[in-house]
Every structure is written in structure tokens, then in C-alpha cells.
Design an enzyme around this catalytic site. Structure first.
Site, mmCIF file in Angstrom:
data_model
loop_
_atom_site.group_PDB
_atom_site.id
_atom_site.type_symbol
_atom_site.label_atom_id
_atom_site.label_comp_id
_atom_site.label_asym_id
_atom_site.label_seq_id
_atom_site.Cartn_x
_atom_site.Cartn_y
_atom_site.Cartn_z
ATOM 1 N N ASP A 66 9.771 -10.964 25.610
ATOM 2 C CA ASP A 66 10.584 -9.836 24.848
ATOM 3 C C ASP A 66 10.088 -8.643 25.280
ATOM 4 O O ASP A 66 8.728 -8.121 25.855
ATOM 5 C CB ASP A 66 9.645 -9.984 23.486
ATOM 6 N N HIS A 67 11.080 -7.639 25.492
ATOM 7 C CA HIS A 67 11.092 -6.463 25.984
ATOM 8 C C HIS A 67 10.310 -6.382 27.391
ATOM 9 O O HIS A 67 9.531 -5.539 27.411
ATOM 10 C CB HIS A 67 10.199 -5.447 25.129
ATOM 11 N N HIS B 223 12.065 -0.719 15.495
ATOM 12 C CA HIS B 223 10.736 -1.505 15.325
ATOM 13 C C HIS B 223 9.871 -0.881 14.613
ATOM 14 O O HIS B 223 9.635 0.328 14.368
ATOM 15 C CB HIS B 223 10.240 -1.483 16.719
ATOM 16 N N SER C 215 12.610 -6.615 10.926
ATOM 17 C CA SER C 215 11.658 -7.134 9.858
ATOM 18 C C SER C 215 11.986 -6.419 8.376
ATOM 19 O O SER C 215 12.534 -5.260 8.384
ATOM 20 C CB SER C 215 10.234 -6.561 9.896
ATOM 21 N N ASN D 282 14.953 -10.903 15.640
ATOM 22 C CA ASN D 282 13.181 -10.692 16.088
ATOM 23 C C ASN D 282 12.631 -10.052 14.905
ATOM 24 O O ASN D 282 13.047 -9.107 14.350
ATOM 25 C CB ASN D 282 13.571 -9.417 17.144
ATOM 26 N N ASP E 205 8.623 -9.365 14.059
ATOM 27 C CA ASP E 205 7.297 -8.909 14.498
ATOM 28 C C ASP E 205 6.378 -8.540 13.461
ATOM 29 O O ASP E 205 5.525 -9.093 12.619
ATOM 30 C CB ASP E 205 7.122 -8.426 15.698
HETATM 31 O O1 G3H Z 1 9.445 -4.818 19.855
HETATM 32 C C1 G3H Z 1 8.347 -5.529 19.967
HETATM 33 C C2 G3H Z 1 7.193 -5.230 19.120
HETATM 34 O O2 G3H Z 1 7.426 -5.402 17.617
HETATM 35 C C3 G3H Z 1 6.073 -4.619 19.408
HETATM 36 O O3 G3H Z 1 5.299 -5.357 19.967
HETATM 37 O O4 G3H Z 1 2.936 -4.186 19.914
HETATM 38 O O5 G3H Z 1 3.632 -6.345 21.050
HETATM 39 O O6 G3H Z 1 4.375 -4.139 22.183
HETATM 40 P P1 G3H Z 1 3.937 -4.994 20.994
HETATM 41 P P1 13P Z 2 10.275 -5.805 13.708
HETATM 42 O O1 13P Z 2 9.277 -4.558 14.216
HETATM 43 O O2 13P Z 2 11.359 -5.229 12.833
HETATM 44 O O3 13P Z 2 9.618 -6.728 13.245
HETATM 45 O O4 13P Z 2 11.119 -5.840 15.190
HETATM 46 C C1 13P Z 2 10.463 -6.726 16.128
HETATM 47 C C2 13P Z 2 11.132 -6.896 17.452
HETATM 48 O O5 13P Z 2 12.211 -6.331 17.676
HETATM 49 C C3 13P Z 2 10.537 -7.587 18.385
HETATM 50 O O6 13P Z 2 11.069 -7.251 19.631
HETATM 51 ZN ZN ZN Z 3 12.404 -5.380 19.904
#
Ligand code: G3H
Ligand code: 13P
Ligand code: ZN
Length: 305
Positions: free
Chosen positions: A82-83, A178, A211, A251, A253
Site C-alpha cells: 500500500d502507498h 486518511h 474508515s 481501504n 486502516d
Molecule cells: O494510508 C495508509 C495508512 O492509513 C497510514 O498507514 O501509518 O502505516 O503509514 P501507515
Molecule cells: P483510513 O485512514 O480511512 O482507514 O484509510 C486507510 C487507507 O487509505 C490505507 O491506504
Molecule cells: Zn491510503
């Protein structure tokens, strides 16, 4: 079951109007919760790790853990980077066993973004791995997204971007952010823009920053000592509408992070004699599994495995 690419699970999702959850992990308990939920709901699922998850746990360790656990699950699982901001990390991921990668060059001007993504697509496709790319800027934890119109994905540019990069999925900026801080008021996704992008672009669209940031979970964590600040997350009704319009990967997280946090705090407060990590983290794992199952049902991927 052998691992699959994101493309293998996202194309049918876009075609049939449902979305697959892509859940972030950096540890055993979150991975276990995601897989248990996918199996319980008979849903295809994407497990993803960011570069910071890799810094935390190491790429080799994460891949060994996730792929071992995923292959034991009786549902299709894609393991996604991811990213990926650094092409070197993305290329390492392609070599080492991710079945899907994101190259995030969205901070670059259009032409440079295209050049970087095209290079990664070439290497990934040679190994049969699918690639997600991002156009527009999805804001971060502390950014307020209202009136950031100029950062949203332009449908005409999206068409050119997908045609020239040959990416397999496109992350779009349509009003999500995010983290726990999403917007000043209720987030309002730009559905007109999303509709135009979906009409211009045949590949599955990806919604980052999706989210819900459940106020009840935040309140629970705060009741047990957290001091979490948040604004309203993306309401379920808006997620459902985005999926209908062509979003096939969503997505998540932050939702799992706050569920984990609230569960651990509550468990320790209500079980003051607890000291076994398996008991403490077991409670958090069950809470996260419940949250993932709820998302899978929301996205419409339950029963699609
Ligand atoms: O977009 C991604 C996440 O929500 C941020 O993740 O803290 O693992 O970089 P990270
Ligand atoms: P949230 O912070 O809204 O959960 O998004 C997660 C995300 O985009 C991970 O790539
Ligand atoms: Zn993201």
C-alpha cells in the site's frame, strides 16, 4: 488456497457492482482477524502493508507471515503493498512475493507520475503482478479536505493516465482523507466527479481514507483513558453509493486501529490481573474480526469467494 492478484478479485467486483475490502496490517493479530473475518464471510480480501509497516516489522517477516497465513485460508487473498512511495521498495516487493503493489507518485506532476507508474507497471506485469496507482491527492491525517477542489482527481486526466500507464486499478481523490480527522463537517464525497471518472476509466477504482471512524468506538476508547480526537468518518451510505458508482477496492486502516485500541484498553481495565499477551491481544483480535466482517457486509463482498 494459492494467493491471487488484486486484479483477479477487483475486476469481477467492478463488473458486478461490489467492492473488496483492503485492510492494513503490521502484525500477527490484525492479519489473523482479517483472514478469520474473510473466511467467516466467504469473501475475497486484500491484506496490505505500507512502507511504515515494513519499517516496523520488516518486509521479509511481514511477507512470510501474511503469505503463510493467507495460503491456509479457504478464500482468495491478495497481498498488496500500500502507498509504495519509493520505486526501490516497490521493486523489492515485486521480487519478494507481493501479488499486488501500489506505486504512489501522486505528489508528482501528471507527466512525471505517468513515467514513474509506467516503469513499475512494466516490471510488475512481467511477473504477473497487478499495479494500483494514484491520481489527485488524498489528504492525510491532519488535513482538512473541504474546498480542496484542486486536489481532486480530474476525470480527463484519469482517462489519459490509465491509458498511458496501463495500471490495473486507480486510486482517486474525491473527498476522503486518511486517519481519524476527515473533514470539518460530515464528509461529502464528490459523486458527480466519481461518476465521470468511472465513465472515463474501465479499471476498478480505489477509495482510500474510507474508515467510518465510529464515534461509539472512539467514545469507548476515551472512556478507558484514550484521548482520541476525531471528526466524523465516511458514513456507510456514502461508501455504498461510491461502490455502486465503480469503486471496487475500499481501504480501511484507522477503523481497525481504533477498535484494537479500545479493546485493549477495555480488557486491561476490566481484567486488572491480566498479563498474558495472548489474552490481551486475543480480545483485540476478536474485536477487529467483528469490525472487518461488518465492513465486508457493507461492501457487498460477503459470499463472493
Ligand atoms: O494510508 C495508509 C495508512 O492509513 C497510514 O498507514 O501509518 O502505516 O503509514 P501507515
Ligand atoms: P483510513 O485512514 O480511512 O482507514 O484509510 C486507510 C487507507 O487509505 C490505507 O491506504
Ligand atoms: Zn491510503
Amino acid at each position: 488456497m494459492p494467493l491471487v492478484t488484486s486484479r483477479q478479485i477487483l475486476q469481477p467486483a467492478r463488473k458486478h457492482g461490489y467492492a473488496v475490502g483492503a485492510f492494513n496490517t503490521s502484525n500477527l493479530e490484525t492479519t489473523k482477524a482479517i483472514l478469520a473475518a474473510a473466511v467467516a464471510q466467504r469473501a475475497p480480501v486484500i491484506i496490505q502493508t505500507t512502507e511504515s509497516a515494513i519499517s516496523y516489522a520488516g518486509m521479509d517477516v511481514l511477507l512470510a507471515m501474511i503469505t503463510t497465513m493467507a495460503k491456509q485460508a479457504r478464500v482468495p487473498v491478495a497481498v498488496h503493498l500500500d502507498h509504495g512511495k519509493h520505486p526501490t521498495v516497490v521493486r523489492e516487493g515485486i521480487q519478494k512475493g507481493y501479488t499486488s503493489v501500489m506505486i504512489d507518485a501522486s505528489h508528482l506532476p501528471l507527466q512525471q507520475n505517468i513515467t514513474v507508474v509506467r516503469g513499475i507497471v512494466r516490471s510488475a506485469h512481467q511477473k504477473g503482478i497487478s499495479v494500483e496507482a494514484e491520481l489527485g491527492r488524498i489528504m492525510g491525517t491532519e488535513d482538512i479536505i473541504t474546498s480542496r477542489e484542486q486536489l481532486f482527481t480530474d476525470p480527463k486526466e484519469a482517462k489519459q493516465f490509465v491509458r498511458e500507464t496501463r495500471c490495473d486499478a486507480l486510486a482517486v481523490a474525491v473527498g476522503t482523507a486518511h486517519g481519524l480527522i476527515k473533514s470539518r463537517g460530515e464528509p461529502r464525497l464528490d459523486f458527480a466527479r466519481l461518476r465521470e471518472i468511472a465513465a472515463a476509466v474501465p479499471v476498478p477504482l480505489v477509495l482510500h481514507g474510507a474508515s467510518h471512524v465510529d464515534p461509539q468506538i472512539i467514545a469507548l476508547a476515551n472512556r478507558y483513558g484514550a484521548k482520541l480526537r476525531h471528526t466524523q468518518g465516511i458514513p456507510d451510505s456514502q461508501i455504498r453509493k461510491a461502490v455502486k458508482l465503480g469503486v471496487a477496492k475500499v481501504n480501511i486502516d484507522s477503523d481497525l486501529r481504533i477498535v484494537f485500541d479500545a479493546a485493549v484498553r477495555k480488557f486491561l481495565k476490566t481484567h486488572p490481573r491480566a498479563y498474558d499477551p495472548r489474552d490481551i491481544l486475543g480480545a483485540a483480535t476478536r474485536a477487529m474480526q467483528h469490525a472487518v466482517e461488518r465492513k465486508i457486509r457493507l461492501l457487498g463482498s460477503a459470499g463472493k469467494a
